[in-house]
Enzyme design. Structure first.
Site, PDB file in Angstrom:
ATOM      1  N   SER A   2       0.831  -1.213   0.000  1.00 48.17           N
ATOM      2  CA  SER A   2       0.000   0.000   0.000  1.00 48.17           C
ATOM      3  C   SER A   2       0.866   1.265   0.000  1.00 48.17           C
ATOM      4  O   SER A   2       0.485   2.272  -0.603  1.00 48.17           O
ATOM      5  CB  SER A   2      -0.975  -0.005   1.182  1.00 48.17           C
ATOM      6  OG  SER A   2      -0.309   0.169   2.407  1.00 48.17           O
ATOM      7  N   MET A   5      10.891  -7.055   3.513  1.00 51.28           N
ATOM      8  CA  MET A   5      11.172  -7.742   4.772  1.00 51.28           C
ATOM      9  C   MET A   5      12.549  -8.398   4.837  1.00 51.28           C
ATOM     10  O   MET A   5      12.753  -9.320   5.624  1.00 51.28           O
ATOM     11  CB  MET A   5      10.081  -8.783   5.049  1.00 51.28           C
ATOM     12  CG  MET A   5       8.685  -8.191   5.171  1.00 51.28           C
ATOM     13  SD  MET A   5       8.562  -6.883   6.418  1.00 51.28           S
ATOM     14  CE  MET A   5       8.597  -7.883   7.904  1.00 51.28           C
ATOM     15  N   ILE A   8      16.834  -7.882   5.270  1.00 45.95           N
ATOM     16  CA  ILE A   8      17.901  -6.961   5.668  1.00 45.95           C
ATOM     17  C   ILE A   8      18.959  -6.985   4.576  1.00 45.95           C
ATOM     18  O   ILE A   8      19.410  -8.059   4.159  1.00 45.95           O
ATOM     19  CB  ILE A   8      18.477  -7.358   7.037  1.00 45.95           C
ATOM     20  CG1 ILE A   8      17.386  -7.206   8.099  1.00 45.95           C
ATOM     21  CG2 ILE A   8      19.691  -6.504   7.385  1.00 45.95           C
ATOM     22  CD1 ILE A   8      17.802  -7.619   9.484  1.00 45.95           C
ATOM     23  N   HIS A  16       9.078   3.130   8.224  1.00 43.65           N
ATOM     24  CA  HIS A  16       8.932   2.257   9.391  1.00 43.65           C
ATOM     25  C   HIS A  16       7.787   2.781  10.261  1.00 43.65           C
ATOM     26  O   HIS A  16       7.696   3.987  10.505  1.00 43.65           O
ATOM     27  CB  HIS A  16      10.249   2.256  10.190  1.00 43.65           C
ATOM     28  CG  HIS A  16      10.183   1.357  11.378  1.00 43.65           C
ATOM     29  ND1 HIS A  16      10.235  -0.020  11.281  1.00 43.65           N
ATOM     30  CD2 HIS A  16      10.026   1.638  12.692  1.00 43.65           C
ATOM     31  CE1 HIS A  16      10.124  -0.548  12.489  1.00 43.65           C
ATOM     32  NE2 HIS A  16      10.000   0.441  13.363  1.00 43.65           N
ATOM     33  N   GLU A  45      22.310  -1.697   9.564  1.00 43.60           N
ATOM     34  CA  GLU A  45      21.699  -1.920  10.883  1.00 43.60           C
ATOM     35  C   GLU A  45      20.206  -1.601  10.803  1.00 43.60           C
ATOM     36  O   GLU A  45      19.825  -0.496  10.368  1.00 43.60           O
ATOM     37  CB  GLU A  45      22.372  -1.020  11.923  1.00 43.60           C
ATOM     38  CG  GLU A  45      22.265  -1.569  13.322  1.00 43.60           C
ATOM     39  CD  GLU A  45      22.806  -0.562  14.331  1.00 43.60           C
ATOM     40  OE1 GLU A  45      22.258  -0.507  15.429  1.00 43.60           O
ATOM     41  OE2 GLU A  45      23.748   0.168  13.965  1.00 43.60           O
ATOM     42  N   LEU A  46      19.369  -2.534  11.201  1.00 51.26           N
ATOM     43  CA  LEU A  46      17.917  -2.436  11.028  1.00 51.26           C
ATOM     44  C   LEU A  46      17.327  -1.145  11.612  1.00 51.26           C
ATOM     45  O   LEU A  46      17.541  -0.841  12.791  1.00 51.26           O
ATOM     46  CB  LEU A  46      17.258  -3.654  11.698  1.00 51.26           C
ATOM     47  CG  LEU A  46      15.749  -3.775  11.538  1.00 51.26           C
ATOM     48  CD1 LEU A  46      15.398  -4.114  10.098  1.00 51.26           C
ATOM     49  CD2 LEU A  46      15.204  -4.826  12.487  1.00 51.26           C
ATOM     50  N   ASP A  47      16.575  -0.409  10.805  1.00 55.99           N
ATOM     51  CA  ASP A  47      15.783   0.751  11.241  1.00 55.99           C
ATOM     52  C   ASP A  47      16.623   1.801  11.985  1.00 55.99           C
ATOM     53  O   ASP A  47      16.131   2.437  12.928  1.00 55.99           O
ATOM     54  CB  ASP A  47      14.614   0.297  12.139  1.00 55.99           C
ATOM     55  CG  ASP A  47      13.693  -0.675  11.428  1.00 55.99           C
ATOM     56  OD1 ASP A  47      13.552  -0.567  10.198  1.00 55.99           O
ATOM     57  OD2 ASP A  47      13.123  -1.562  12.095  1.00 55.99           O
TER      58      ASP A  47
HETATM   59  C1  GRF Z   1       4.076  -0.595   6.624  1.00 55.81           C
HETATM   60  O1  GRF Z   1       3.478  -0.402   7.880  1.00 55.81           O
HETATM   61  C2  GRF Z   1       5.494  -0.105   6.642  1.00 55.81           C
HETATM   62  O2  GRF Z   1       5.705   0.970   7.492  1.00 55.81           O
HETATM   63  C3  GRF Z   1       6.242  -1.320   7.163  1.00 55.81           C
HETATM   64  O3  GRF Z   1       5.574  -2.415   6.598  1.00 55.81           O
HETATM   65  C4  GRF Z   1       4.233  -2.069   6.294  1.00 55.81           C
HETATM   66  C5  GRF Z   1       4.063  -2.338   4.837  1.00 55.81           C
HETATM   67  O4  GRF Z   1       2.744  -2.136   4.404  1.00 55.81           O
HETATM   68  N1  GRF Z   1       7.639  -1.226   6.823  1.00 55.81           N
HETATM   69  P1  GRF Z   1       2.457  -2.001   2.871  1.00 55.81           P
HETATM   70  O5  GRF Z   1       3.027  -3.264   2.187  1.00 55.81           O
HETATM   71  O6  GRF Z   1       3.130  -0.763   2.359  1.00 55.81           O
HETATM   72  O7  GRF Z   1       0.975  -1.945   2.748  1.00 55.81           O
END
Ligand code: GRF
Length: 195
Positions: A16, A93, A95, A110, A144-146
């Site tokens: 989205s 998803m 790294i 994030h 490093e994550l986030d």
């Molecule tokens: C979102 O909440 C984004 O912040 C996080 O993963 C979710 C992905 O949602 N990293 P979408 O696939 O963009 O709908």
């Protein structure tokens, strides 16, 4: 003619945020153009959304590519072939390695006010802590994550009676505004620097 930064979105699922970015980039004066959407999962719903928006969409299966190094090599090649300059991670998803991060400028969105709540389940963790404020962050991607430099944030109040789903929905609505606005600023700055 509007100058634009050649951009790719990386997704793993529903997409989205990617859809919000593609919609923003339809404006004639938007400074980014999406060349391709790439998923590490062939079943990501966002791939079809991208195709319907007229953007090339492809999946690179990590297992078939022989793990992380193989996946990143194929990703790198696909991005180069299409002249991509900037990546937007949107629900991606995996790294990325230090080597990959040193070669590509990438933004991520994030669902928390970083540096609070890195990682998963951010909404439930904010509620469990009794946080009064939550939100979302666009930041540069580092190995490093986030943890990379923050580009922009949007704040969302936690309301009485919120559960994780309700809070997530209000944060997501802000994500869909914040990410296109942040990408616009990043691209305008890059184009200005180019002269
Ligand atoms: C979102 O909440 C984004 O912040 C996080 O993963 C979710 C992905 O949602 N990293 P979408 O696939 O963009 O709908």
């Amino acid at each position: 003619m509007t100058r634009r930064i050649e951009t790719a979105a990386l997704i793993s699922g529903r997409g989205s945020n990617m859809a919000a970015l593609l919609a923003a980039a339809e404006a004639p004066d938007y400074p980014a153009r999406f060349r391709v959407v790439i998923s590490d999962r062939a079943d990501a719903a966002g791939l079809e959304t991208a195709r319907q928006a007229g953007v090339e969409a492809l999946a690179i299966d990590a297992k078939a590519a022989g793990g992380r190094a193989g996946f990143e090599a194929r990703l790198d090649a696909a991005l180069r072939e299409r002249g991509v300059e900037l990546l937007c991670l949107a629900g991606f998803m995996r790294i990325l390695s230090a080597d990959f991060c040193s070669r590509w400028r990438a933004l991520n969105i994030h669902p928390s006010l970083l540096p609070a709540y890195k990682g998963l389940d951010t909404h439930a963790r904010a509620l469990a802590d009794g946080a009064r404020e939550h939100g979302c962050t666009v930041h540069w991607v580092t190995p490093e994550l986030d943890s990379g430099e923050i580009v922009a944030q949007a704040r969302v109040p936690v309301l009485a009676g919120d559960d994780a789903d309700r809070l997530a929905a209000r944060v997501l609505a802000e994500e869909h505004k914040l990410y296109p606005a942040a990408l616009r600023e990043v691209c305008l700055a890059a184009l200005a620097q180019r002269g």
